[in-house]
Design a protein around this motif. Structure first.
Motif, PDB file in Angstrom:
ATOM      1  N   LEU A 147      35.475  52.245  35.881  1.00  0.00           N
ATOM      2  CA  LEU A 147      34.356  52.108  36.808  1.00  0.00           C
ATOM      3  C   LEU A 147      33.868  50.672  36.925  1.00  0.00           C
ATOM      4  O   LEU A 147      33.311  50.284  37.948  1.00  0.00           O
ATOM      5  CB  LEU A 147      33.199  53.012  36.360  1.00  0.00           C
ATOM      6  N   SER A 148      34.063  49.868  35.883  1.00  0.00           N
ATOM      7  CA  SER A 148      33.580  48.479  35.905  1.00  0.00           C
ATOM      8  C   SER A 148      34.666  47.486  36.316  1.00  0.00           C
ATOM      9  O   SER A 148      34.399  46.292  36.418  1.00  0.00           O
ATOM     10  CB  SER A 148      33.034  48.092  34.528  1.00  0.00           C
ATOM     11  N   PHE A 149      35.900  47.977  36.547  1.00  0.00           N
ATOM     12  CA  PHE A 149      37.027  47.072  36.789  1.00  0.00           C
ATOM     13  C   PHE A 149      36.811  46.184  38.009  1.00  0.00           C
ATOM     14  O   PHE A 149      37.004  44.960  37.951  1.00  0.00           O
ATOM     15  CB  PHE A 149      38.325  47.872  36.959  1.00  0.00           C
ATOM     16  N   GLU A 150      36.437  46.759  39.141  1.00  0.00           N
ATOM     17  CA  GLU A 150      36.353  45.973  40.369  1.00  0.00           C
ATOM     18  C   GLU A 150      35.350  44.833  40.232  1.00  0.00           C
ATOM     19  O   GLU A 150      35.640  43.687  40.615  1.00  0.00           O
ATOM     20  CB  GLU A 150      35.973  46.860  41.558  1.00  0.00           C
ATOM     21  N   ALA A 151      34.176  45.122  39.668  1.00  0.00           N
ATOM     22  CA  ALA A 151      33.157  44.075  39.517  1.00  0.00           C
ATOM     23  C   ALA A 151      33.644  42.969  38.585  1.00  0.00           C
ATOM     24  O   ALA A 151      33.468  41.778  38.875  1.00  0.00           O
ATOM     25  CB  ALA A 151      31.855  44.681  38.994  1.00  0.00           C
ATOM     26  N   LYS A 152      34.263  43.338  37.458  1.00  0.00           N
ATOM     27  CA  LYS A 152      34.770  42.335  36.522  1.00  0.00           C
ATOM     28  C   LYS A 152      35.879  41.503  37.153  1.00  0.00           C
ATOM     29  O   LYS A 152      35.942  40.275  36.971  1.00  0.00           O
ATOM     30  CB  LYS A 152      35.284  43.023  35.248  1.00  0.00           C
ATOM     31  N   PHE A 153      36.756  42.144  37.907  1.00  0.00           N
ATOM     32  CA  PHE A 153      37.851  41.431  38.555  1.00  0.00           C
ATOM     33  C   PHE A 153      37.331  40.436  39.584  1.00  0.00           C
ATOM     34  O   PHE A 153      37.801  39.290  39.669  1.00  0.00           O
ATOM     35  CB  PHE A 153      38.805  42.431  39.213  1.00  0.00           C
ATOM     36  N   LEU A 154      36.337  40.837  40.362  1.00  0.00           N
ATOM     37  CA  LEU A 154      35.800  39.950  41.387  1.00  0.00           C
ATOM     38  C   LEU A 154      35.103  38.745  40.782  1.00  0.00           C
ATOM     39  O   LEU A 154      35.146  37.639  41.336  1.00  0.00           O
ATOM     40  CB  LEU A 154      34.840  40.725  42.299  1.00  0.00           C
ATOM     41  N   ARG A 155      34.448  38.941  39.638  1.00  0.00           N
ATOM     42  CA  ARG A 155      33.812  37.792  38.969  1.00  0.00           C
ATOM     43  C   ARG A 155      34.866  36.790  38.514  1.00  0.00           C
ATOM     44  O   ARG A 155      34.671  35.581  38.621  1.00  0.00           O
ATOM     45  CB  ARG A 155      32.978  38.270  37.783  1.00  0.00           C
ATOM     46  N   LEU A 156      35.979  37.309  37.974  1.00  0.00           N
ATOM     47  CA  LEU A 156      37.049  36.410  37.547  1.00  0.00           C
ATOM     48  C   LEU A 156      37.661  35.703  38.755  1.00  0.00           C
ATOM     49  O   LEU A 156      37.940  34.496  38.709  1.00  0.00           O
ATOM     50  CB  LEU A 156      38.126  37.205  36.799  1.00  0.00           C
ATOM     51  N   LEU A 157      37.831  36.433  39.848  1.00  0.00           N
ATOM     52  CA  LEU A 157      38.389  35.850  41.059  1.00  0.00           C
ATOM     53  C   LEU A 157      37.458  34.771  41.610  1.00  0.00           C
ATOM     54  O   LEU A 157      37.913  33.740  42.126  1.00  0.00           O
ATOM     55  CB  LEU A 157      38.609  36.952  42.095  1.00  0.00           C
ATOM     56  N   ARG A 158      36.169  35.005  41.482  1.00  0.00           N
ATOM     57  CA  ARG A 158      35.191  34.029  41.972  1.00  0.00           C
ATOM     58  C   ARG A 158      35.324  32.692  41.252  1.00  0.00           C
ATOM     59  O   ARG A 158      35.102  31.629  41.839  1.00  0.00           O
ATOM     60  CB  ARG A 158      33.776  34.583  41.800  1.00  0.00           C
ATOM     61  N   ASN A 159      35.686  32.734  39.958  1.00  0.00           N
ATOM     62  CA  ASN A 159      35.853  31.499  39.193  1.00  0.00           C
ATOM     63  C   ASN A 159      36.893  30.580  39.831  1.00  0.00           C
ATOM     64  O   ASN A 159      36.770  29.357  39.778  1.00  0.00           O
ATOM     65  CB  ASN A 159      36.261  31.809  37.755  1.00  0.00           C
ATOM     66  N   PHE A 160      37.928  31.187  40.419  1.00  0.00           N
ATOM     67  CA  PHE A 160      38.995  30.394  41.018  1.00  0.00           C
ATOM     68  C   PHE A 160      38.621  29.869  42.404  1.00  0.00           C
ATOM     69  O   PHE A 160      39.268  28.966  42.916  1.00  0.00           O
ATOM     70  CB  PHE A 160      40.280  31.226  41.107  1.00  0.00           C
ATOM     71  N   ASN A 161      37.582  30.438  42.999  1.00  0.00           N
ATOM     72  CA  ASN A 161      37.146  29.987  44.312  1.00  0.00           C
ATOM     73  C   ASN A 161      36.081  28.903  44.227  1.00  0.00           C
ATOM     74  O   ASN A 161      35.620  28.407  45.254  1.00  0.00           O
ATOM     75  CB  ASN A 161      36.604  31.164  45.129  1.00  0.00           C
ATOM     76  N   GLN A 162      35.661  28.562  42.983  1.00  0.00           N
ATOM     77  CA  GLN A 162      34.625  27.552  42.804  1.00  0.00           C
ATOM     78  C   GLN A 162      35.239  26.242  42.332  1.00  0.00           C
ATOM     79  O   GLN A 162      36.170  26.239  41.530  1.00  0.00           O
ATOM     80  CB  GLN A 162      33.590  28.025  41.765  1.00  0.00           C
ATOM     81  N   ASP A 163      34.682  25.129  42.827  1.00  0.00           N
ATOM     82  CA  ASP A 163      35.168  23.824  42.387  1.00  0.00           C
ATOM     83  C   ASP A 163      34.843  23.578  40.914  1.00  0.00           C
ATOM     84  O   ASP A 163      35.624  22.984  40.179  1.00  0.00           O
ATOM     85  CB  ASP A 163      34.548  22.710  43.240  1.00  0.00           C
ATOM     86  N   LYS A 164      33.668  24.047  40.472  1.00  0.00           N
ATOM     87  CA  LYS A 164      33.288  23.920  39.076  1.00  0.00           C
ATOM     88  C   LYS A 164      32.356  25.067  38.706  1.00  0.00           C
ATOM     89  O   LYS A 164      31.682  25.648  39.564  1.00  0.00           O
ATOM     90  CB  LYS A 164      32.618  22.576  38.800  1.00  0.00           C
ATOM     91  N   GLY A 190      32.443  32.729  33.522  1.00  0.00           N
ATOM     92  CA  GLY A 190      32.077  32.212  34.834  1.00  0.00           C
ATOM     93  C   GLY A 190      30.961  31.190  34.801  1.00  0.00           C
ATOM     94  O   GLY A 190      30.515  30.725  35.862  1.00  0.00           O
ATOM     95  N   TYR A 191      30.476  30.833  33.598  1.00  0.00           N
ATOM     96  CA  TYR A 191      29.376  29.883  33.471  1.00  0.00           C
ATOM     97  C   TYR A 191      29.692  28.850  32.392  1.00  0.00           C
ATOM     98  O   TYR A 191      30.493  29.096  31.488  1.00  0.00           O
ATOM     99  CB  TYR A 191      28.065  30.599  33.105  1.00  0.00           C
ATOM    100  N   ARG A 192      29.045  27.704  32.510  1.00  0.00           N
ATOM    101  CA  ARG A 192      29.123  26.681  31.477  1.00  0.00           C
ATOM    102  C   ARG A 192      27.745  26.529  30.855  1.00  0.00           C
ATOM    103  O   ARG A 192      26.787  26.132  31.526  1.00  0.00           O
ATOM    104  CB  ARG A 192      29.574  25.348  32.078  1.00  0.00           C
ATOM    105  N   PHE A 193      27.633  26.887  29.577  1.00  0.00           N
ATOM    106  CA  PHE A 193      26.347  26.861  28.887  1.00  0.00           C
ATOM    107  C   PHE A 193      26.189  25.539  28.136  1.00  0.00           C
ATOM    108  O   PHE A 193      27.098  25.106  27.421  1.00  0.00           O
ATOM    109  CB  PHE A 193      26.237  28.044  27.926  1.00  0.00           C
ATOM    110  N   ILE A 194      25.024  24.912  28.300  1.00  0.00           N
ATOM    111  CA  ILE A 194      24.772  23.592  27.735  1.00  0.00           C
ATOM    112  C   ILE A 194      23.469  23.612  26.947  1.00  0.00           C
ATOM    113  O   ILE A 194      22.418  24.026  27.478  1.00  0.00           O
ATOM    114  CB  ILE A 194      24.685  22.529  28.852  1.00  0.00           C
ATOM    115  N   SER A 195      23.530  23.184  25.686  1.00  0.00           N
ATOM    116  CA  SER A 195      22.307  22.978  24.909  1.00  0.00           C
ATOM    117  C   SER A 195      21.603  21.745  25.466  1.00  0.00           C
ATOM    118  O   SER A 195      22.168  20.658  25.497  1.00  0.00           O
ATOM    119  CB  SER A 195      22.656  22.784  23.430  1.00  0.00           C
TER     120      SER A 195
END
Length: 537
Positions: A147-164, A190-195
């Motif tokens: 049930l969660s596959f499509e949402a997780k897949f789209l988030r991963l796909l979104r990473n490749f569509n972003q410059d950073k 999908g995020y870069r966490f910075i202290s």
């Protein structure tokens, strides 16, 4: 030859969502999707694999830049298999060990429930399985994963569509530890966490997309100024606030501790937004368990697991859009109730997370003792009702520091080339427990993953899902999150239908072949009778 498909299911579960169609339409460069769940997979996974096959073939038909391949990490030359598995381990990908029965022997093999996306420059992996909950069957865990596959897949796909990747800055208590822990989480890729610090916040204002503030004591004045200004500038803020600085280790050898609340300099900031964290500890019957020694045998202590009402297992609320930020329990420890104050015009407030109805509030200071756990909690004593644990506040508001930024603070702004904002639209979230986001430290000094409970040794993936989905909600909106609403309804529909119509389905399975056989026999008999009659004539 035409490939035509019709989705006749009443919930349209085999129809690509609008978000899937939009996301694959945005792919401009070729990518390769590799399915590692291949080869001799267990029967319990085959339905899930078929679903993945159907989904991937559907998006491949609509986007020529997508190539889908299948690879079984266990097949091939021995050297190639070892090298590939070594590569997977270097990426943090480990197989699930399982027993395989053959003639006269039982051998061990590995199952890799992952897919990868590769664009020629980088590769990222998606774990196809949700974390299995305590006492949950494999069938139920696989259903949740499906049930969660499509949402997780789209988030991963979104990473490749972003410059950073979008930057999320973390301020306050244990910020470096939290940033490291979140950057290690596969679900946070999908995020870069910075202290961060106040100077870095304002100097990176153009690139940061959200701020997380962890509070268990007064925070730096300039840190609060930076958060205030960036919030007015449209940057969402998530606050994790401890009203009580207490943990189980606080009880020490004596097994007793007097827990008092903390008064921090952020309370006035929340008050002007119409929000207050009350100085009470919440006990909830919906809680996790901790080990307690009940005796000894053979010189060894004997322990049992008992409910600990200060360790709350909370389920996020369904939002006004029709979905919840997590469908898994979130573990909070020594949380305090959030109160909403009237009279704050223009501010919208939405409950994100709350306790069960069976709670008891303990006013500060609260005596804590292990010996009280010998008596199991009774519902009659837990009648304080549902308590708010998470709240979203949004709307137009004035700066907390309006007309109060002077002297060195104004020079600081000028040096960072920041123009003071006096009014703006904010979107902020308050969670009344900082332990939700802090990696726990064991007695050996090592830190575990966020959401792991060292006391009952269970992983509460609801903690990381809450953080991930909050960021999704605040940064990207709710398009992908809305898929969870559809998926949850499908899952409930599946369970309800199966339980209510189980006998009917079984009757169909038994009767349908019989009816078809009889019908075929009748048609054949009529045809044969007509054939011979025509022959005679």
């Amino acid at each position: 030859m035409y490939d035509m498909r019709w989705d006749l299911t009443e919930d349209r579960r085999y129809t690509l969502s609008n978000e899937s169609l939009r996301m694959i339409r945005d792919i401009e460069e070729p990518i390769v999707i590799t399915v590692l769940l291949d080869g001799d997979i267990p029967s319990s996974f085959r339905g899930y694999r078929d679903f993945i096959d159907y989904y991937l073939s559907s998006i491949r038909r609509r986007q020529e830049n997508i190539e889908v391949v299948y690879h079984d990490p266990n097949s091939g030359d021995i050297r190639d298999v070892k090298e590939f598995k070594s590569f997977l381990r270097s990426k943090g990908i480990y197989g699930m060990s399982r027993a395989v029965s053959t003639v006269g022997a039982v051998s061990k093999s590995e199952l890799f429930p992952f897919i990868s996306i590769h664009d020629g420059k980088e590769i990222q992996f998606l774990d196809l399985l949700e974390t299995k909950r305590s006492g949950e069957s494999e069938e139920s865990a696989i259903l949740r994963s499906k049930l969660s596959f499509e949402a997780k897949f789209l988030r991963l796909l979104r990473n490749f569509n972003q410059d950073k990747l979008p930057e999320v800055h973390i301020l306050g208590f244990s910020s470096r530890l939290i940033a490291e822990g979140l950057n290690r989480e596969a679900g946070m890729s999908g995020y870069r966490f910075i202290s961060s610090d106040p100077n870095l916040l304002l100097s990176r204002a153009d690139s940061l997309r959200a701020i997380i503030v962890v509070v268990n004591e007064d925070i730096d004045r300039r840190a609060l100024m930076a958060v205030d200004q960036l919030g007015l500038n449209g940057v969402p803020v998530i606050w994790f606030v401890d009203k009580f600085r207490v943990a189980l280790d606080s009880l020490g050898v004596d097994g007793a501790y007097l827990a008092g609340h903390e008064t921090t300099n952020v309370e006035d900031y929340f008050f002007r937004l119409g929000v207050k964290i009350n100085p009470s500890l919440i006990e909830d019957m919906q809680s996790s368990k901790i080990p307690q020694v009940v005796g000894s045998q053979g010189g060894q202590p004997q322990t049992i697991m008992v409910p600990y009402p200060y360790h709350i297992k909370a389920l996020p609320y369904q939002l006004s859009q029709g979905f919840a930020l997590s469908n898994s329990p979130v573990l909070l420890k020594f949380a305090a109730p959030i109160d909403t104050l009237g009279g704050m015009s223009g501010m919208r407030k939405e409950v994100l997370m709350a306790t069960s109805p069976y709670t008891r509030l303990r006013r500060s200071p609260v005596p804590l003792a292990f010996n009280k756990l010998r008596v199991l909690p009774q519902k009659e004593a837990f009648q304080d009702g549902v308590q708010i644990l998470g709240l979203e506040v949004s709307g137009e508001t004035a700066s907390y520091f309006k007309r109060r930024i002077q002297g060195d603070d104004r020079v600081w702004f000028e040096n960072l080339e920041w123009s003071e904002l006096e009014v703006g639209e904010i979107d902020q979230v308050l969670i009344s427990d900082a332990q939700v986001i802090i990696p726990p430290q064991g007695r050996d000094g090592r830190y575990s993953a966020i959401g792991y409970n060292i006391w009952d040794r269970q992983m509460y993936d609801g903690n990381t899902k809450l953080i991930s989905h909050l960021l999704e909600h605040l940064i990207y909106g709710d398009d992908i999150l809305m898929l969870s609403k559809r998926s949850i309804s499908i899952g409930i529909l599946d369970r309800v239908k199966w339980s209510s119509q189980k006998l009917l389905y079984r009757a169909y399975i038994i009767a349908l072949p019989i009816v078809v056989s009889i019908l075929g026999f009748v048609i054949f008999h009529l045809y044969r009778k007509k054939y011979y009659r025509d022959e005679v004539v």
